[in-house]
Design a protein around this motif. Structure first.
Motif, PDB file in Angstrom:
ATOM      1  N   GLU A  20      20.549  -6.670   2.849  1.00 24.34           N
ATOM      2  CA  GLU A  20      19.487  -7.031   3.809  1.00 24.34           C
ATOM      3  C   GLU A  20      18.344  -7.751   3.103  1.00 24.34           C
ATOM      4  N   ARG A  21      18.196  -7.465   1.801  1.00 28.51           N
ATOM      5  CA  ARG A  21      17.127  -8.129   1.033  1.00 28.51           C
ATOM      6  C   ARG A  21      17.670  -9.298   0.216  1.00 28.51           C
ATOM      7  N   ASN A  22      18.912  -9.722   0.572  1.00 27.07           N
ATOM      8  CA  ASN A  22      19.568 -10.857  -0.096  1.00 27.07           C
ATOM      9  C   ASN A  22      19.766 -10.648  -1.591  1.00 27.07           C
ATOM     10  N   GLU A  23      19.921  -9.389  -2.015  1.00 21.40           N
ATOM     11  CA  GLU A  23      20.258  -9.146  -3.420  1.00 21.40           C
ATOM     12  C   GLU A  23      21.770  -8.957  -3.508  1.00 21.40           C
ATOM     13  N   ILE A  24      22.433  -9.854  -4.258  1.00 23.61           N
ATOM     14  CA  ILE A  24      23.896  -9.795  -4.355  1.00 23.61           C
ATOM     15  C   ILE A  24      24.270  -8.884  -5.521  1.00 23.61           C
ATOM     16  N   ILE A  25      25.071  -7.862  -5.225  1.00 22.57           N
ATOM     17  CA  ILE A  25      25.442  -6.887  -6.257  1.00 22.57           C
ATOM     18  C   ILE A  25      26.747  -6.235  -5.805  1.00 22.57           C
ATOM     19  N   SER A  26      27.651  -5.908  -6.748  1.00 21.32           N
ATOM     20  CA  SER A  26      28.943  -5.354  -6.328  1.00 21.32           C
ATOM     21  C   SER A  26      28.849  -3.841  -6.097  1.00 21.32           C
ATOM     22  N   TYR A  27      29.842  -3.335  -5.345  1.00 25.10           N
ATOM     23  CA  TYR A  27      29.913  -1.887  -5.061  1.00 25.10           C
ATOM     24  C   TYR A  27      29.990  -1.108  -6.373  1.00 25.10           C
TER      25      TYR A  27
END
Ligand code: DC
Length: 219
Positions: free
Chosen positions: A151-158
């Motif tokens: 939602e905050r546009n931070e791309i990070i994997s599970y």
């Protein structure tokens, strides 16, 4: 007199959502104490970069005011990591204790306060009127954190979120001062298989009973 609800638990357990729900339902003032540690981490990174020292943070803590911090910038995974690192410094914790206890004084004429964090029921308000310790499985907490980050546009994997949560849990639970642990008299709430409305319903019914008794005594 102010009725105090203390809520503790690890990152992503749902304690913040629950605390906000309680504050709205009962018209209590709300304090997210994690925002103090996050705000201080943000300042340390802004002023000194990632190589800040323990003394740098202690000096910043002495002059710290949460009002000068933009709340939106506090929620990133980087700030989450550094806030847990600085939270292990005993001098920082003892400075921030005053701000947290001060919140009750500021709200002395309110009906109640709800305060969430890691050590609220054990250290900050050991005499709270009611305490909750909120938990959830690490997989469920990681799923929730992924939604927050996206939602905050931070791309990070599970997998990266799982690793970060494990490290943060370990730091929060193993620090020498005020480690993350359930107070002996806390109600345990596992939110793995329930939604936020169900969790709010469960804790509200317990608060209503306690609040009724409290009102009778303090009439
Ligand atoms: O609740 P949160 O994720 O915003 O908290 C960020 C960090 O701050 C957390 O990893 C540990 C620290 N913290 C703490 O040590 N004591 C508190 N009462 C609240 C937060």
């Amino acid at each position: 007199m102010t009725f105090v609800v203390a809520i503790d638990g690890p990152a992503g357990s749902g304690k913040g959502t629950l605390a906000i729900g309680i504050s709205k339902k009962f018209n209590f003032s709300y304090f997210d104490t994690g925002s103090l540690y996050r705000g201080l981490a943000l300042q340390a990174l802004d002023v000194h970069g990632e190589n800040f020292t323990k003394n740098d943070v202690i000096t910043l803590a002495r002059n710290f005011s949460i009002n000068s911090i933009d709340q939106e910038s506090l929620r990133s995974s980087k700030i989450g990591k550094y806030s847990s690192i600085i939270a292990s410094i005993p001098e920082v914790r003892s400075i921030l204790i005053k701000i947290q206890r001060g919140f009750k004084e500021e709200n002395l004429y309110q009906k109640g306060i709800v305060v969430d964090g890691r050590d609220i029921g054990t250290v900050i308000f050991p005499n709270a009127n009611i305490k909750f310790f909120v938990s959830a499985s690490i997989e469920e907490r990681a799923k929730r954190r992924l939604i927050d980050f996206s939602e905050r546009n931070e791309i990070i994997s599970y997998n990266e979120v799982i690793k970060q949560l494990q490290k943060r849990d370990q730091r929060d639970k193993e620090r020498s001062v005020a480690p993350l642990v359930a107070a002996e008299d806390a109600h345990l709430v596992d939110t793995t298989c329930i939604n936020k409305e169900e969790a709010l319903k469960i804790v509200s019914s317990l608060i209503i009973v306690e609040l009724d008794d409290y009102m009778k005594i303090n009439k």
